[in-house]
Design an enzyme around this catalytic site. Structure first.
Site, PDB file in Angstrom:
ATOM      1  N   CYS A 121     -40.776 130.162  39.545  1.00  0.00           N
ATOM      2  CA  CYS A 121     -40.661 130.682  39.901  1.00  0.00           C
ATOM      3  C   CYS A 121     -41.154 131.868  40.134  1.00  0.00           C
ATOM      4  O   CYS A 121     -40.981 133.087  41.197  1.00  0.00           O
ATOM      5  CB  CYS A 121     -38.887 130.629  40.473  1.00  0.00           C
ATOM      6  SG  CYS A 121     -38.169 129.613  40.410  1.00  0.00           S
ATOM      7  N   GLU A 163     -31.504 129.914  43.715  1.00  0.00           N
ATOM      8  CA  GLU A 163     -32.673 130.415  43.041  1.00  0.00           C
ATOM      9  C   GLU A 163     -33.516 129.579  43.531  1.00  0.00           C
ATOM     10  O   GLU A 163     -33.706 128.544  42.973  1.00  0.00           O
ATOM     11  CB  GLU A 163     -32.277 131.090  41.581  1.00  0.00           C
ATOM     12  CG  GLU A 163     -32.868 131.764  40.604  1.00  0.00           C
ATOM     13  CD  GLU A 163     -34.015 131.039  40.071  1.00  0.00           C
ATOM     14  OE1 GLU A 163     -35.105 131.164  40.661  1.00  0.00           O
ATOM     15  OE2 GLU A 163     -34.757 130.223  39.162  1.00  0.00           O
TER      16      GLU A 163
HETATM   17  C1  UN1 Z   1     -37.686 130.155  37.273  1.00  0.00           C
HETATM   18  O1  UN1 Z   1     -38.782 129.991  36.992  1.00  0.00           O
HETATM   19  O2  UN1 Z   1     -36.945 129.492  37.800  1.00  0.00           O
HETATM   20  O3  UN1 Z   1     -38.815 135.236  34.407  1.00  0.00           O
HETATM   21  C2  UN1 Z   1     -37.330 130.891  35.390  1.00  0.00           C
HETATM   22  C3  UN1 Z   1     -39.472 133.852  33.879  1.00  0.00           C
HETATM   23  C4  UN1 Z   1     -38.444 133.303  33.343  1.00  0.00           C
HETATM   24  C5  UN1 Z   1     -37.217 132.478  34.005  1.00  0.00           C
HETATM   25  C6  UN1 Z   1     -38.421 132.069  35.221  1.00  0.00           C
HETATM   26  N1  UN1 Z   1     -37.365 133.885  32.179  1.00  0.00           N
HETATM   27  O4  UN1 Z   1     -40.297 133.454  34.094  1.00  0.00           O
END
Ligand code: UN1
Length: 518
Positions: free
Chosen positions: A304, A270
C-alpha cells in the site's frame, strides 16, 4: 540454480506443525470443518505449484464462528488486561520461534522476497511487544469537574468482535496489528484473510494454538474464516461485529464502509495509496535512489505504501533518470526464496494483466516508457507473474498516474520552481497514504511537514514511503479511508470510551449552574 533457501513446501509446513501438505482447512474453529462445500486451490505465484486446497466457509460456518466468538468475548473481557498481555507476550515468543518457516511460507504463498517475508514476521513480533506494554497502559484522561466534591474521568472498555479483512500483500502482519491490539483491549477477533493467501493465516492460527491452550484462553478469541468477498460483506452488515477493520482497494473499502456505516458500526479502513517521493535540488541523491528503488520495486510494487510517483525538480531530473536507469535493468528478478533476488513475482496473472494494461494506457496518454514493462518468459518464469519493473516519464494529470496500479510502475514527474509546486502535485491525487521528501533544506522539509504540506497520513523526510515502523499510527486520508492501525494511540479505536462523573458529596449541584428546586 537452486540454493538452500529454496525449501520444499512440505518441509515448511511440517516445521509449522501443519502435517498435511494438501490440507482442507476451513475456519479456525473447525479445522477441515464439515459444513463446507466449496474448496479453493492455492498455487504459489513463485512456481505455480499447488500449495493447498482450502475449504471455503459456508454461511453455517460463519454463524458458528460469530456465535463462538460472542461467547468467548463474555469471558475474555473479564480477564485483566495485563493477563491478556501475557498471552500476547507468549504469542510473540512463538512467532520468534517460527520466524524462519513462517517468513518462508509468506514468501512462497505471497511471492515477496524472503528478506521481506522475514521482515513481515518481525513486524508481528514487534506489535506483540508493543501490545504487551500497552496492556498496562490503556489509560483515559481525568478531568477536573466544575462542581465541588465531584470528579470526572474516562475509561475504555472492550468493544466485542473485531472483524479483520486483510489483503494478500501483507498476509499476516496486518492481522497481527489488529489482533494483538484487539486482544489486549479485551476484544475477540474474526479474521477473514485474503482468499489468495489463506495458508499463511492457517499457519498463524496453528502457531498460536499451544499458547492459547496452555493459558486456557476461551475458544473463539482468535478465529479465522476463509471465504470470499461474500463473507467480508456478511461481516460488514453484521450488527454483532461492532468494528470492521479492512485493508484492500478503495473500491472494496467503500463497500465495507457504507455497509458498516448504515448500521452505525465502526470501520477502520486502510485502502489504496498513490505515494510520492519529492526530490528537491537539495536531495542527497545517493540516499534518495536507494529509497526510491526499495519503495518502487520492493514487494514487486505491491505494498500500500509502494512508491508510485517520483516528483523531481527539473534541475536534477536528468541525473535522477540516469541513475535509475543504471539500477533498474540490473535488478535480480526471480524466485523470491533464492538468495540475492530483489524482485519476486506479482501475486497472479490478473496482476500481470493490470500491470500491462496500465502501461499501455499511460503510453496512450503520452507517457514515455523508459525501461521495463515486460513479462519474463522461460522455465524459471513459467507462471507468467514475473515482470520487469517499469519507469515511465509522465504528466501528473494523466488518468493512469492518478490511479493506484498494484505493480512495479514508477512515474517520473518533473516540477519547477519552489517546493510548494511539488507539494501540490504530491497532494493532487485522490489517495493520501504515504509521502516523503528528500532534502537537506529545512525550509523545504518544514514546508512539506506543515499544514499546507503533505496531506497524507504518513509524511517522511529523507526516508522512503514504505517500510513504516509499527510504533506509529498507520493509515491515511481521503480515498485511503482515514483509519489508523498499529502504534501510537490506535488502540483507542478498538475500545468504547466512557465518561464517568462521580459525586462524593452530600449535595446534588447541577452542571452549568442550573437551579431545579422542588
Ligand atoms: C500494507 O502495504 O498494507 O509501511 C502495509 C510498510 C509496512 C506495512 C505495509 N510496514 O510498508
Amino acid at each position: 540454480m537452486q540454493t538452500e533457501t529454496k525449501t520444499d513446501i512440505t518441509d515448511i509446513l511440517s516445521q509449522l506443525g501443519i502435517k498435511d501438505a494438501n490440507p482442507a482447512y476451513s475456519t479456525g474453529l473447525t479445522w477441515g470443518g464439515e459444513n463446507n462445500a466449496e474448496t479453493r486451490t492455492i498455487h504459489s505465484p513463485t512456481n505455480g505449484k499447488r500449495i493447498a486446497t482450502v475449504n471455503m466457509a459456508s454461511e453455517a460456518d460463519y454463524e458458528q464462528v460469530i456465535t463462538t466468538a460472542q461467547q468467548a468475548f463474555l469471558e475474555w473481557r473479564t480477564w485483566p488486561s495485563p493477563k491478556r498481555g501475557e498471552v500476547v507476550r507468549q504469542i510473540g515468543q512463538k512467532l520468534r520461534e517460527y520466524k524462519e518457516p513462517l517468513g518462508k511460507l509468506v514468501s512462497y504463498e505471497m511471492g515477496k522476497i524472503l528478506q521481506e517475508g522475514l521482515g513481515e514476521v518481525q513486524e508481528m513480533i514487534d506489535i506483540c511487544d508493543f501490545a504487551v506494554g500497552l496492556s498496562r497502559q490503556l489509560h483515559g484522561y481525568t478531568m477536573h469537574s466544575e462542581r465541588p466534591t465531584h470528579r470526572m474521568y474516562e475509561q475504555y472498555h472492550p468493544l466485542g468482535i473485531v472483524g479483520v479483512i486483510s489483503a494478500f500483500n501483507f498476509p499476516v502482519a496486518v492481522w497481527s496489528w489488529n489482533a494483538m491490539l484487539a486482544a489486549i483491549c479485551g476484544d475477540v477477533v474474526v479474521w477473514k484473510p485474503s482468499e489468495k493467501t489463506p495458508l499463511t493465516a492457517v499457519a498463524c492460527q496453528q502457531i498460536i494454538q499451544d499458547v492459547l491452550q496452555e493459558n486456557q484462553v476461551p475458544e473463539g478469541v482468535f478465529n479465522i474464516i476463509i471465504g470470499d468477498a461474500e463473507i467480508g460483506s456478511k461481516m460488514a452488515h453484521d450488527e454483532r461485529v461492532p468494528l470492521v477493520s479492512a485493508t484492500g482497494s478503495t473500491r472494496m473499502g467503500k463497500k465495507v464502509g457504507e455497509a458498516v456505516g448504515r448500521r452505525l458500526g465502526r470501520s477502520l479502513l486502510e485502502l489504496g495509496g498513490n505515494n510520492a517521493i519529492i526530490l528537491t535540488p537539495n536531495a542527497d541523491l545517493e540516499m534518495a535512489i536507494r529509497a526510491v528503488v526499495f519503495g518502487a520495486v520492493g514487494t514487486c510494487g505491491q505494498r500500500c505504501t509502494s512508491t508510485r510517483r517520483l516528483i523531481i525538480h527539473d534541475s536534477i531530473y536528468d541525473e535522477v533518470k540516469e541513475r535509475l536507469l543504471k539500477v533498474y535493468p540490473n535488478l535480480p528478478i526471480g524466485d523470491p526464496l533464492k538468495d540475492g533476488i530483489l524482485v519476486g513475482p506479482l501475486i497472479d496473472k490478473d496482476a500481470t494483466a493490470a500491470f500491462l494494461d496500465a502501461l499501455e494506457r499511460v503510453q496512450q496518454e503520452g507517457g514515455n516508457l523508459l525501461t521495463g514493462g515486460e513479462v519474463l518468459e522461460g522455465e524459471e518464469y513459467a507462471t507468467g507473474t514475473y515482470v520487469t519493473p517499469a519507469i515511465v516519464e509522465a504528466e501528473h494529470s494523466y488518468h493512469t498516474v492518478q490511479e493506484e496500479t498494484f505493480a512495479p510502475i514508477l512515474y517520473l514527474i518533473k516540477y519547477s520552481g519552489d517546493v510548494n509546486n511539488a507539494i501540490d502535485i504530491q497532494n493532487g491525487v485522490r489517495q493520501g497514504l504515504s509521502s516523503s521528501i528528500f532534502s537537506s533544506n529545512l525550509l523545504e522539509t518544514e514546508a512539506f511537514l506543515s499544514h499546507w504540506g503533505s496531506d497524507c497520513g504518513i509524511a517522511n523526510v529523507n526516508i522512503g514511503t514504505s517500510g513504516a515502523e509499527i510504533g506509529g499510527a498507520f493509515g491515511g486520508e481521503k480515498d485511503t479511508g482515514g483509519g489508523r492501525e498499529s502504534g501510537s494511540d490506535a488502540w483507542r479505536f478498538y475500545m468504547r470510551r466512557q465518561t464517568n462523573t462521580i459525586n462524593f458529596g452530600r449535595e446534588l449541584p447541577l452542571a452549568q449552574g442550573i437551579k431545579f428546586d422542588f
